[in-house]
Motif scaffolding. Structure first.
Motif: not given
Lengths: 309, 632
Positions: B39-46
């Protein structure tokens, strides 16, 4: 000296104000609790912000600790000029240490390679200096957003005797209640900028009009292209390889270190406003120009365990 | 958005925020498999925080360690340390930074396993909100309850319930509502002010930063919309003014300022303030900063105050509002989370870091510990690693604080092991145990030293410790007789006479034994203050309590006498028939039988009545007192 362009447009944002207050609190805490602290001053933009915060923290007094620069002998000449100017301007005591053993052995970034050079002239040199002056706490300008292993480091990061960092056994850090207790021979590294990002640093530098080394701003500079990276030959010690040719390009540096190990980026960003605008659309991280990090993803953690900042 | 509400919980929506909402610190909690790091990776990516070179490194790492086949494994982005990448778990707190046009965020990524409760608490201590992940396939688990309890204990007010992997349950609204219902039923007991459930798929990005087209039944905010709009202020500005003095700024004789960060409230030049510990009142003259004097300073501001009067203020003091003073006491109850392997022991002295001071403190009693999974209270004698309990504390000097529930800044402390300097525990103060006064103690014209001169001997506590039947009282009686003959002022306190009066409300549990000795110690201290030699004869089986009494009086005034008679001899003597009854099981918690005796390690005097008479032992003690110059 290069100053920030323009006047602050408005009051410091809530976000930067919080970061500033947090950092000042950390810096005061060290002064209050440690016998003999020192502030590592690496001349870069982060060091500039850190020193600025220290000056604010003790106003109207002066910071009750000296600055320490670990000079590898391979810094850009512009950096050394900037360093001496800043120390004189603020009337702070500046200590400079170079690893005498490394000098005697002729360790340098070109012949010895970046790893050995960094190990001897930065990591070892730093440990020598901390031991020589018996510092029990050392401020560093590292930020958690720089690199993965930094993201887990404490604000008050404990080092056992011999300056060893054990990432598996760090002290839990709750609230802003820092545990500053150490035994004799142990030290603490303190990172007041832990929660700042690169963008925060630039926004704050602009707002506070903190002087920075001119190399951060784009200018026509003679560079060579090596392994896809643009290196500026700052003096004659760096030999050209066959076929290499200096060419003048419009470049600037996002991160400053030893000149043969710091790659420039092509840029037209000549002012702080330009740099900030460039950052907002940047697609590579600032340490990508640091040759010492790229060996493998975990290389920073390895260096840190050994005592690198 | 979908309306969930009950009692005190209002479910907030991610409404439009102001132009600048300020920094939001939140933590994510969930177990290894809930997709927290993803989820955190996704937030950073998005939010475009993953840059090209980092993405290249991530792609390399994904092939080497990843679990997502050819897809990028976002979890690898945040699991920073080598060991974690190898084990695939998050063992420490990692801080991640990202921002949207509306807000800057710091995420504390914390591990989910029970053995990392302390890491999670660390992340929670500095967070305004928590994102609690639930695997949609598994629903509310024991760990969900544990994470929620720890968040609530650490004072987190806003919870986002991210029901993740919703793609693996066919984006089922029914499943989502079922899980949310379960959670709200449980969370009612926790003091959250908002709970916002959001169905997400961290792996595919549904409802993280972009609205999912695959869940038409959900009309609430995306995770990022909600976090952008969340009111993170803790209301600290509205609370009474508190200012822990961090540094006395005295660059020259003309300037004396008190530097620190306003913990809560607002202070203006001209405001009346008190020094909490002494109650001395003065006025704020100036609020000094490097950017010029300020008319007022608010919670969170790092400033330097100058005061109108020359009052005694040092690092560790707290300046406060006279009309709304903090508590200033040396005994209080607090929730403690234990963070080191060596257990917390009631009676042991720890260093307490509270505000800007360190003060020696000990746990006088452990009321109960809380099972973090069931929230049940259990009796306990110690707290182990990652255990949480309600403890009574006693500090060496009174400290100024507010209850943690009222003020997170002034109600928290950490405990430090005095030997290793390890950060051993985290505490949240519940309430003070007795009112201290803000009045200076009356300075006395006749003091202990004056009485000692008049008496011709120094005051002391002669502490006789040993097993029941060891001969403590017999020897103590002879020693007192001899001291009396020398003209010394003496008094005898022994187990039997004290337990019939002062301590008749106490039994023989460990906790009562500690309290028994504490009271005896306090009484003995008064006698010492009066100049007397007080003889105390108590089994006092625990080192910690004997040390507690030792620390009550001055250096050299506590003389520990170990009446070291072997257990077998004591059993044979059995003057009161107690051993016989204990062995038959008719007396519980009998020292030496079913309750331990911790021998002194550094007793000033050791006597053994197994090899000599009580008279001999008494003479040896008197000789030792002469050597220690208690007797002239």
């Amino acid at each position: 000296m290069t100053r920030a362009s323009g006047q602050p447009a408005h009051a410091l944002s809530q976000h930067l104000k919080r970061l500033e207050a947090e950092s000042i609190g950390i810096i005061r805490e060290v002064a209050a609790e440690f016998r003999n602290p020192v502030m590592l001053y690496s001349i870069g933009k982060d060091s500039g912000v850190m020193l600025h915060l220290a000056l604010k923290a003790f106003y109207p007094g002066k910071p009750p600790f000296p600055l320490l620069h670990i000079d590898t002998g391979w810094k850009f000449r512009d950096m050394i000029r900037h360093r001496d100017r800043i120390a004189a301007r603020h009337g702070v005591r500046l200590l400079v240490h170079t690893n005498p053993d490394g000098l005697a052995r002729g360790v340098n970034p070109i012949a010895s390679g970046s790893q050995l050079h960094t190990q001897v002239m930065k990591t070892e040199a730093l440990k020598q200096a901390l031991d020589k002056w018996e510092f029990d706490a050392a401020f560093g300008g590292a930020r958690r957003d720089e690199e993965k292993s930094r993201a887990k480091e404490r604000v008050f990061s404990f080092r056992s005797a011999g300056h060893v960092w054990d990432p598996r056994n760090q002290r839990p850090e709750l609230w802003s209640l820092y545990n500053t207790r150490i035994a004799k021979g142990e030290t603490i590294r303190v990172f007041p900028l832990s929660n700042w990002t690169e963008l925060d640093i630039w926004l704050y530098t602009r707002h506070e009009q903190i002087p920075v080394v001119p190399l951060y701003f784009a200018a026509p500079r003679p560079v060579i292209e090596r392994d896809g990276l643009l290196i500026m030959r700052d003096d004659e010690r760096m030999p050209l390889e066959p076929g290499e040719r200096e060419q003048v390009r419009m470049v600037r540096f996002r991160s400053l270190g030893c000149y043969p190990l710091s790659a420039a980026i092509e840029s037209n960003a000549a002012t702080l406003d330009d740099i900030i605008e460039e950052m907002l659309i940047a697609r590579t991280s600032e340490r990508s120009g640091r040759l010492i990090d790229s060996d493998e993803a975990a290389s920073m953690e390895k260096k840190k365990r050994e005592g690198y900042f | 958005m979908t309306a969930y509400s009950h009692d005190r919980v209002t479910v907030s929506s991610g409404g439009p925020g102001g132009p600048e909402k300020g920094l939001l610190r939140f933590l994510t909690c969930g177990s290894v498999d809930d997709g927290k790091s993803t989820l955190i990776g996704r937030l950073l990516y998005d939010t475009k925080l993953i840059l090209e070179d980092q993405l290249a490194a991530l792609e390399r790492d994904s092939r080497k360690h990843g679990t997502t086949g050819d897809d990028i494994d976002f979890a690898l982005l945040v699991d920073g340390l080598e060991a974690e990448r190898e084990q695939g778990i998050t063992i420490d707190v990692a801080y991640r930074f990202f921002s949207t046009p509306r807000r800057a965020f710091i995420v504390a990524d914390t591990p989910g396993h029970e053995q990392y409760t302390r890491n999670m608490a660390t992340g929670a201590s500095n967070s305004h909100a928590a994102v609690i992940l639930i695997d949609a396939r598994k629903g509310v688990l024991t760990q969900t309850r544990r994470h929620s309890y720890i968040c609530s204990l650490l004072g987190i007010r806003h919870v986002v319930l991210a029901v993740n992997k919703i793609d693996l349950v066919e984006f089922s609204g029914e499943r989502f509502h079922h899980i949310v219902g379960d959670y709200l039923g449980f969370a009612q007991a926790l003091a959250f002010s908002s709970i916002t459930p959001i169905p997400v798929s961290a792996r595919y990005g549904d409802n993280v930063t972009t609205r999912s087209a695959r869940m038409s039944w959900y009309d609430g905010p995306t995770l990022i919309e909600h976090l952008e709009g969340l009111d993170a202020s803790e209301g600290l500005e509205g609370k009474p003014f508190r200012f822990p003095v961090q540094w006395v700024n005295r660059p020259n004789l003309d300037f004396r300022g008190f530097s620190g960060t306003v913990a809560s409230g607002v202070v203006r030049a001209g405001d009346r303030v008190i020094v909490a510990a002494s109650g001395r009142e003065t006025t704020v003259a100036r609020i000094v900063t490097a950017d010029g004097d300020l008319p007022e300073a608010h919670a969170g501001d790092a400033v330097t105050l100058t005061l109108a009067d020359e009052v005694d203020v040092a690092r560790g003091d707290m300046l406060a509002e006279p009309q709304a003073r903090p508590e200033v006491v040396d005994q209080f109850a607090a929730q403690v989370l234990w963070m080191i392997d060596e257990p917390m022991l009631p009676g042991r002295s720890y260093l307490m870091r509270i505000g800007t001071q360190y003060v020696p403190a000990r746990v006088t009693s452990l009321k109960h510990k809380t099972d973090v999974n069931t929230l049940e209270h259990m009796a306990a004698k110690t707290l182990g690693l990652n255990e949480i309990g309600l403890c009574n504390f006693s500090t060496a000097t009174p400290v100024a604080f507010d209850a943690y529930a009222d003020n997170r800044e002034t109600g928290a402390f950490v405990l430090i092991d005095r030997f290793t300097n390890a950060t051993a525990g985290a505490g949240m103060i519940a309430f003070g145990l007795r009112r201290a006064t803000n009045i200076h103690r009356q300075a006395l014209l006749v003091d202990k030293a004056a009485r000692a001169r008049m008496n011709g001997h120094r005051p002391a506590i002669l502490w006789f410790t040993g097993l029941s039947g060891s001969g403590k009282s017999t020897i103590a009686n002879i020693v007192e007789r001899e001291l009396h003959a020398h003209g010394a002022h003496t008094y005898m306190l022994d187990g039997d006479n004290v337990r019939h009066g002062l301590n008749r409300d106490l039994g023989f549990t460990d906790a009562d034994r500690v309290e028994n000795i504490r009271r005896v110690g306090e009484v003995a201290r008064l006698f010492v203050d009066a100049g007397a030699i007080v003889l105390c004869s108590f089994i006092s089986p625990f080192r910690a309590e004997r040390r507690m009494v030792r620390e009550l009086v001055g250096e050299g005034e506590f003389v520990e006498i170990h009446v070291d008679t072997p257990l077998e001899i004591c059993k044979q003597r059995d003057p009161k028939g107690l051993y016989a009854r204990a062995i038959e099981g008719k007396i519980k918690n009998f020292t030496g039988i079913d309750s331990p005796y911790e021998s002194p390690e550094h007793a000033e005097i050791v006597v053994d009545t197994g090899t000599g008479s009580a008279e001999d032992a008494a003479q040896r003690i008197l000789e030792a007192l002469r050597q220690r110059q208690v007797l002239g």
